[in-house]
Design an enzyme around this catalytic site. Structure first.
Site, PDB file in Angstrom:
ATOM      1  CG  HIS B  78      66.236  50.059  80.860  1.00 55.34           C
ATOM      2  ND1 HIS B  78      67.268  50.130  79.955  1.00 55.34           N
ATOM      3  CD2 HIS B  78      65.165  49.593  80.169  1.00 55.34           C
ATOM      4  CE1 HIS B  78      66.845  49.712  78.765  1.00 55.34           C
ATOM      5  NE2 HIS B  78      65.563  49.395  78.861  1.00 55.34           N
ATOM      6  CG  ASP B 107      75.823  79.284  67.158  1.00 52.31           C
ATOM      7  OD1 ASP B 107      75.015  78.542  67.741  1.00 52.31           O
ATOM      8  OD2 ASP B 107      77.040  79.285  67.397  1.00 52.31           O
ATOM      9  CD1 TRP B 143      58.184  53.502  81.151  1.00 54.10           C
ATOM     10  CD2 TRP B 143      58.354  55.685  80.682  1.00 54.10           C
ATOM     11  NE1 TRP B 143      57.463  53.746  80.003  1.00 54.10           N
ATOM     12  CE2 TRP B 143      57.545  55.081  79.693  1.00 54.10           C
ATOM     13  CE3 TRP B 143      58.603  57.051  80.598  1.00 54.10           C
ATOM     14  CZ2 TRP B 143      56.989  55.791  78.635  1.00 54.10           C
ATOM     15  CZ3 TRP B 143      58.036  57.761  79.540  1.00 54.10           C
ATOM     16  CH2 TRP B 143      57.237  57.126  78.579  1.00 54.10           C
ATOM     17  CB  SER B 170      67.213  70.408  80.051  1.00 54.10           C
ATOM     18  OG  SER B 170      67.881  69.966  78.913  1.00 54.10           O
ATOM     19  CB  SER B 171      63.075  68.941  77.050  1.00 52.53           C
ATOM     20  OG  SER B 171      63.632  67.872  77.682  1.00 52.53           O
ATOM     21  CG  HIS B 254      50.707  58.740  72.074  1.00 49.79           C
ATOM     22  ND1 HIS B 254      50.995  57.416  71.869  1.00 49.79           N
ATOM     23  CD2 HIS B 254      50.731  59.317  70.862  1.00 49.79           C
ATOM     24  CE1 HIS B 254      51.166  57.212  70.585  1.00 49.79           C
ATOM     25  NE2 HIS B 254      51.009  58.341  69.952  1.00 49.79           N
ATOM     26  CD  GLU B 256      59.237  62.013  75.711  1.00 50.45           C
ATOM     27  OE1 GLU B 256      58.929  63.227  75.739  1.00 50.45           O
ATOM     28  OE2 GLU B 256      60.400  61.596  75.668  1.00 50.45           O
ATOM     29  CE1 TYR B 258      53.744  58.354  66.479  1.00 48.19           C
ATOM     30  CE2 TYR B 258      52.415  58.890  68.383  1.00 48.19           C
ATOM     31  CZ  TYR B 258      52.672  58.081  67.302  1.00 48.19           C
ATOM     32  OH  TYR B 258      51.873  57.010  67.060  1.00 48.19           O
ATOM     33  CB  SER B 269      63.351  62.104  55.268  1.00 52.39           C
ATOM     34  OG  SER B 269      62.274  61.447  55.878  1.00 52.39           O
ATOM     35  CG  HIS B 303      47.021  54.348  72.565  1.00 51.30           C
ATOM     36  ND1 HIS B 303      47.284  55.018  71.404  1.00 51.30           N
ATOM     37  CD2 HIS B 303      48.174  54.419  73.262  1.00 51.30           C
ATOM     38  CE1 HIS B 303      48.517  55.456  71.396  1.00 51.30           C
ATOM     39  NE2 HIS B 303      49.079  55.105  72.520  1.00 51.30           N
ATOM     40  CG  HIS B 304      49.795  54.457  76.508  1.00 53.90           C
ATOM     41  ND1 HIS B 304      50.902  53.693  76.220  1.00 53.90           N
ATOM     42  CD2 HIS B 304      49.804  55.481  75.618  1.00 53.90           C
ATOM     43  CE1 HIS B 304      51.547  54.246  75.202  1.00 53.90           C
ATOM     44  NE2 HIS B 304      50.903  55.324  74.814  1.00 53.90           N
ATOM     45  CB  THR B 329      52.884  56.059  60.413  1.00 51.41           C
ATOM     46  OG1 THR B 329      52.331  56.822  61.472  1.00 51.41           O
ATOM     47  CG2 THR B 329      54.288  55.651  60.780  1.00 51.41           C
ATOM     48  CE  LYS B 332      57.566  61.007  57.822  1.00 57.22           C
ATOM     49  NZ  LYS B 332      57.580  62.412  58.177  1.00 57.22           N
ATOM     50  NE  ARG B 451      55.596  47.051  80.432  1.00 60.21           N
ATOM     51  CZ  ARG B 451      55.349  48.319  80.084  1.00 60.21           C
ATOM     52  NH1 ARG B 451      54.142  48.642  79.585  1.00 60.21           N
ATOM     53  NH2 ARG B 451      56.250  49.248  80.211  1.00 60.21           N
TER      54      ARG B 451
END
Ligand code: HEA
Ligand code: HEA
Ligand code: CUA
Ligand SMILES: [Cu+2]
Lengths: 289, 526, 376
Positions: B78, B107, B143, B170-171, B254, B256, B258, B269, B303-304, B329, B332, B451
């Protein structure tokens, strides 16, 4: 192209190579995965996938070379290619950073902790009480058994010289190209390619020395793991770089490139220098210190 | 600077090729954008269907339907499908469609590679989803694929690794294309500080992608060799450390997250000024804030991992650095609000989703800030409080922004207006249900529900039931969304070129839908 | 627009509710029973309220603007779009707020890291899927797994209503016992994959990592029974390895400890007798159900690709020594842990005999406890 689109950005049509590449990549990796799972027929799938990928590269690059030689590309396209290559090399730098980071962490943190340093006192006391932090190490479990360290000042030092020299010859070839001295270009490239392949050959020799005489294998604890993964990925990149330069050599012999327009050559040269720099890192952190 | 595409008097093939091959061999940024967007929608449904099974099993205590092992597979896939298959491709699709138009270019810079970036994805996901049918099933280690657990996987394990490699390729190619396009394809006069914010945020996102996807590739490669080639990177007996993997993973992971939110910031925006009929407040501070977030994202990863037993100094450093992210943040958020302030607002569907985004993303940000406080995280970590946090930032953050962008630009893409009434319904049903779905999960986490569990103690029953009900309604409302999109593609009221009254930007100067080649001559930039 | 307001109001109310300590409804973090847990709780409440306060300001401004600055009310858009002052203000104020939060957080964190001067030490080891406890220096060690009733009820399609099981999924066979008021140093490690040891009432959780030892400590103020769960995904039965800590008065604890020591000693002294194969098989079934089913499954069919079948297994029907070796020592690098330390001689003999003569296998031989004892 009509004269009017002289400075128009070239948008190719009908890209058929990407899908071929995807199929090749999928077969190669899928076959590899199956082989790792113990299927014996999967090797054939891998080979087919690999061949398709090679076919794709010939096709794709061939098309681009044709376009380039027929003057389809202007400054805009050239700039795109250059930036693309630079960012690609940056991504490669980050790929190696992961492995250098692992080496750093293992040497600075995990091995000393296992030996009781810092916050590792209880770890050492209760789990690995006889372990001392000496680099290189195959860990407290003595994984892979007795082994010997790979010295820095034999083959690796020679290899360092080879690669550094090849960087010089490569630049020399570039000077030749810019000054339109074709001979210098071709000789320089030929030297670079030769040095590159000798490097790879020596690396193979070194591995065989490691495996057969030092009992130093991928399975020799973290020392073996980091040693072979770092040098292995580097060696793979040298091979790719050498192949790229070989292609440039043949193209030079065929009369491709002009002093103004030779992006492909420069891309290969950048790549080669990148591989060079990585080697210096390896020499210092993997072999020497 | 070269900005003019092939001129139309040259009798070359311009229009799209015919039939299926048009889509397979296309190099057109709009075609590829469409492919990405449709792919992402399919993956959203696939990942969402898995979430529905998860919520079904969690509807009440006891194991009613599925085996715990299968539950873990669902959770893992998932997340992978949603992140790599739904949100990221959606953003790349939007980038493909809009970037060249927004900067007045012909293009994407590297059109063939653009095609390959897309056409790796279906193969990668076929591989990933194929693992469900293999011996041992799909990967089930979460994951975050932590060793040693993930190394216990069955035949699916190497397929998952290679699928991740392919997604990474790909990315990275997609990101290179974005950066080069932005740097090289701008119309004359389109200076960096004139670029729309969506372009800016994607620029920075692309940088993050190129910096961290290869690190993920390295990490999973080490997993592969640890499993099959005797290396011991993550094995203490050999001198390695399972926690080493976590460091490498989160160094990717991390930034990722963002990657999953910066383009969303960009979208919002664009939309808020349009419907407030007022220019974006603090354009340049938005750019700097985005850059600061990107910079900080590289130094907060642990922090994870507050509970893995890092030295005190490490925990303090990562706690402080993480807390700092709240500052840019916040800038923003405040700028968006100031943009709305004294505007002349209307509330069409894109605006509704954008406002929903600002409010609910901020709620998710607050819980993120709470998680950043290390000693408190010792309690929150690996509970539903975290699940609530990241679904607020991901679903009501990233997904909401994507929804907003679809409503905002679909008239441009298809030439047809979507049905406004249906759009409003979609928003309200989604917003009510998504809060019923995820808000109670905060309470569950605080009360002690871990979890990644398929079954739970009975005191958690009530909130789980609410959460599941919210989930089903939210799921159905996304099916409704598909219907709205389908109807809009099929037909509807014709859209004008400008579409929205307050819209600014180059995309609105083109017809709806735009011609196959967007700007055949470079537009004039004021 | 009303709807949006309602939604916002609803959200605010919910957030508010979470602020009020409704521990009995399980809405908020428990205050817990240690100094640390109270500090953590206070910290949690502090940041929560700060966030709520900021939220009220931020969302309040938004809602105000949405109500009064809408086109349908005839609002005309102003055109301002920049203010250095404003940007500075909303950079500096949040920064200051963060500093204010960081100070208590730092204090608590430093405190939690200090495991010195402990009165006693317990080593906790995570296994798939149970906990092992060892009282360092006391020669007392045991395993703690999910209680049988919960275990029965939690099987897929068991038809047992979890509500009828007391402490469903939160009960174990052998709880950890600790004395009240003593600083207990807890050493955490794991045998196979990463687990995490978490009792919410103690105010922290920490990972148990194979090959490394993490340290933490706890001093519980009140006797009682405290429950928690494994908090790091550790495979199939991650949801089913709870933690129960019984905190007793110092005297009761001492008594309990002495009893444990006695039991351990008498088990060691007990003469090793040969058992009837039938009895072994019966015992073995119990051991199998308690320790092996999670992977090898009820009928011994395993899970293809991850856990091999016992039925017809080359090892379980082949050379008995390699079978004994597999069960006693496990296989490094796989989920198959060695059960040498987890099971007694009798249990090992029983489960091996059971596997060879049941679950569809019919080898016909048996292992006696003495054989196992000899191999230790
Ligand atoms: C889009 C994705 C996204 C985003 C944007 C964020 C944003 C943030 N996240 Fe989140 N996070 C995830 C996705 C995301 N996260 C995911 C997926 C996980 C779980 C991964 C896993 O384990 O599976 C996770 C987990 C996670 C953890 C680990 C929890 C744990 O496992 O124990 C932490 C801890 O610090 C954290 C913190 C933060 C912070 C501080 C922010 C900040 O960026 C938030 C900043 C925003 C605000 C604070 C709100 C707006 C600001 C103001 C209005 C200004 C004023 C405010 C103050 C001064 C308070 N996140
Ligand atoms: C962008 C990322 C993203 C998105 C969009 C979502 C969307 C959703 N997520 Fe997910 N989730 C994650 C990222 C994401 N999630 C991550 C990273 C994890 C952590 C994994 C881990 O622990 O490793 C996670 C874990 C996770 C869990 C915790 C599992 C666990 O810990 O055991 C749960 C449980 O409720 C959940 C639920 C949902 C729901 C209900 C949605 C909904 O928003 C989905 C809505 C969409 C649909 C429903 C699709 C449309 C409908 C259909 C296809 C038809 C079927 C409909 C019906 C039957 C009604 N997610
Ligand atoms: Cu043990 Cu989760
Ligand atoms: Cu993070």
């Amino acid at each position: 192209m009509s004269s009017e689109s002289e400075n128009a950005y070239f948008i190719p049509h009908d890209a058929k190579w990407p899908i071929v590449g995807s199929i090749g990549l999928t077969l190669l990796l899928g076959g590899f995965a199956n082989q790792l799972n113990g299927s014996t027929s999967a090797t054939n799938v891998m080979i087919v996938g690999f061949l398709i990928l090679v076919y794709m590269m010939f096709g794709w690059f061939g098309e681009v070379i044709d376009e380039s030689e027929s003057g389809t590309y202007g400054h805009g396209e050239d700039a795109s290619f250059r930036m693309g290559m630079i960012w690609f090399i940056f991504s490669e730098v980050m790929f190696f950073a992961a492995f250098f980071g692992a080496l750093y962490y293992i040497r600075i943190f995990s091995v000393p902790w296992l030996a009781g340093d810092g916050s590792g006192a209880s770890t050492n006391e209760f789990l690995w009480s006889n372990f001392e932090a000496i680099w290189p190490t195959n860990g407290p479990g003595d994984i892979g058994g007795e082994y010997k360290k790979m010295g820095a000042w034999g083959l690796p030092a020679i290899n360092t010289l080879l690669l550094l020299t090849s960087g010089v010859t490569c630049t020399w070839a570039h000077w030749g190209l810019v000054a339109n001295k074709r001979k210098q270009l071709i000789i320089g490239l030929a030297l670079t390619v030769t040095l590159g392949f000798i490097f790879v050959g020596l690396q193979v020799l070194e591995y065989s020395h490691g495996y057969h005489e030092l009992n130093l294998t991928l399975g020799t604890g973290v020392y073996g793991s980091t040693f072979y993964m770092l040098t292995g990925f580097h060696g793979f990149h040298v091979t790719v770089g050498a192949i790229m330069l070989t292609v440039m050599l043949f193209r030079s012999i065929k009369g491709h490139f002009t002093p103004e327009n030779h992006f492909a050559f420069e891309a290969a040269a950048w790549y080669w220098h990148f591989v060079d720099v990585v080697w210096l890192g390896l020499f210092i952190f993997v072999y020497w210190l | 600077m070269t900005t003019v595409t092939e001129s139309h008097d040259d009798h070359h093939d311009h229009g799209p090729a015919k039939g299926l091959m048009r889509w397979v061999t296309t190099t057109n940024h709009k075609d590829i954008g469409t492919l990405y967007l449709l792919f992402s929608l399919v993956m959203f449904m696939v990942g969402g269907a898995m979430a529905m099974i998860i919520r079904l099993e969690l509807f009440q205590p006891g194991l009613q339907f599925i085996d715990p092992g299968f539950f873990n597979q669902l959770t893992t896939v998932h997340a992978l499908v949603m992140i790599f298959g739904a949100v990221m491709p959606a953003f790349v699709g939007l980038a493909n469609w809009m970037l060249p138009i927004m900067i007045g270019g012909p293009d994407m810079a590297l059109p063939r590679m653009n095609n390959w970036s897309f056409w790796i994805l279906p193969f990668a996901f076929a591989m990933l989803l194929g693992t469900f049918f293999m011996d041992g099933g799909a990967p089930a280690g979460g994951w975050t694929i932590y060793p040693p657990l993930v190394l216990q996987g069955g035949n699916g394990f190497p397929f998952m690794i290679f699928a991740i490699h392919m997604m990474g390729i790909s990315s990275v190619m997609g990101a290179i294309n974005v950066i080069v396009t932005i740097l090289n394809m701008r119309a004359p006069g389109m200076t960096l500080m004139k670029m729309p914010l969506f372009v800016w945020t994607w620029f920075i996102t692309a940088y993050l992608l190129i910096a961290v996807m290869p690190v993920l590739a390295g990490a999973v490669t080490m997993l592969l060799t640890d499993k099959f080639f005797d290396t011991t990177f993550f094995n203490a007996a050999g001198g390695g450390d399972p926690v080493l993997f976590q460091h490498i993973f989160w160094f990717f992971g991390h930034p990722e997250v963002y990657i999953l939110i910066l383009p969303a910031f960009g979208i919002v925006s664009q939309i808020i000024p349009t419907f407030a009929r007022k220019p974006l407040f603090g354009y340049s501070s938005m750019v700097y804030a985005t850059s600061s977030i990107a910079f900080l994202s590289f130094i907060v990863w642990a922090h994870h991992m507050f509970t893995v037993g890092m030295p005190l100094q490490g925990e303090l450093f990562f706690m402080y650095a993480t807390m700092l992210i709240a500052v840019p943040t916040g800038v923003k958020v405040f700028n968006w609000i100031s943009t709305m302030w004294k505007g002349s607002m209307t509330f069409e569907t894109p605006m509704l989703f954008s406002i929903g985004f600002v409010i609910m993303f901020t709620i998710g940000g607050f819980s993120g800030l709470m998680l950043a406080i290390a000693p408190a995280d010792f309690q929150y970590h690996d509970t539903y409080f975290v699940v609530a946090h990241f679904h607020y930032v991901l679903v009501t953050g990233a997904i909401y922004a994507i929804m907003a962008s679809v409503y905002y630009w679909i008239p441009k893409w298809t030439g047809n207006m979507y049905n406004e009434k249906m759009g409003q319904w979609h928003f309200w049903i989604s917003t009510v249900s998504v809060n019923v779905l995820f808000f109670p999960q905060h309470f569950l986490g605080l009360a002690g529900m871990p979890r990644r569990i398929p079954d739970y103690a009975v005191q958690f029953a009530e909130f789980n039931m609410w959460s599941s009900i919210g989930g089903f309604v939210f799921g159905l409302s996304q099916v409704f969304f598909c219907y709205i999109v389908y109807k809009t593609i099929k037909g509807g009221e014709k859209a004008t070129d400008e579409v929205w009254e307050g819209a600014e930007g180059l995309e609105w100067t083109l017809p709806s839908p735009p011609p196959y080649h967007s700007f055949t001559t470079a537009p004039e930039i004021k | 627009m009303n709807k949006l307001k309602q939604l916002f109001a609803g959200g605010a109310v919910l957030t508010f509710m979470s602020g009020v300590a409704h521990a009995e409804y399980g809405l908020n973090m428990p205050v817990g029973v240690t100094e640390t847990s109270r500090q953590v709780y206070d910290l949690h409440m502090l940041i929560l309220w700060v966030c709520v306060a900021i939220g009220v300001v931020v969302f309040g401004a938004m809602v105000y603007s949405m109500i009064y600055h809408r086109k349908s009310r005839g609002a005309v858009a102003a055109q301002f779009h920049e203010s250095m002052t404003a940007e500075l203000v909303w950079t500096v104020i949040p920064f200051v707020i963060l500093v204010v939060m960081a100070i208590p957080a730092t204090t608590v964190l430093i405190d939690m890291h200090d495991t010195s001067e402990a009165d006693m030490t317990v080593k906790v080891t995570g296994y798939q899927w149970k906990w092992g406890y060892e009282y360092i220096g006391e020669d007392v060690a045991f395993f703690s797994s999910l209680d049988a009733k919960s275990n029965e009820a939690r099987q897929v399609g068991s038809d047992i209503d979890p509500a009828t099981v007391e402490n469903y999924l939160l009960d174990v066979d052998h709880p950890l016992v600790l004395p009240v008021g003593k600083k207990v140093r807890i050493l955490l490690t794991a045998a196979d994959v990463i687990h995490a040891w978490w009792v919410p009432d103690f105010g922290w959780k920490k990972d148990a990592i194979p090959g490394f030892i993490n340290e933490a400590w706890v001093r519980v103020d009140e006797p009682g029974v405290y429950r928690g769960q494994c908090a790091e995904l550790c495979g199939r039965d991650h949801g089913f390895m709870p933690i129960v800590v019984v905190v007793k008065s110092v005297e009761d604890y001492e008594a309990w400890l002495a009893e444990q020591k006695g039991a351990a000693a008498s088990a060691k002294l007990a003469a090793i007798e040969d058992l009837d194969p039938r009895e072994l098989k019966q015992k073995g079934k119990k051991v199998y159900r308690a320790n092996c089913v999670a992977c090898h499954q009820k009928k011994g069919e395993g899970i293809p690709g991850v856990f091999p079948a016992i039925t017809g297994s080359a090892i379980a029907t082949g050379d008995i020594n390699s079978h004994i070796n597999m069960v006693m020592n496990g296989k490094i690098g796989t989920a198959m842990a060695g059960f040498k330390d987890q099971l007694s001689d009798v249990e090992l003999a029983a489960v091996i005999t059971y596997q060879r003569n049941s679950l569809g296998n019919k080898v016909g031989d048996a292992v006696q406890p003495a054989q196992i004892a000899a191999l230790r």
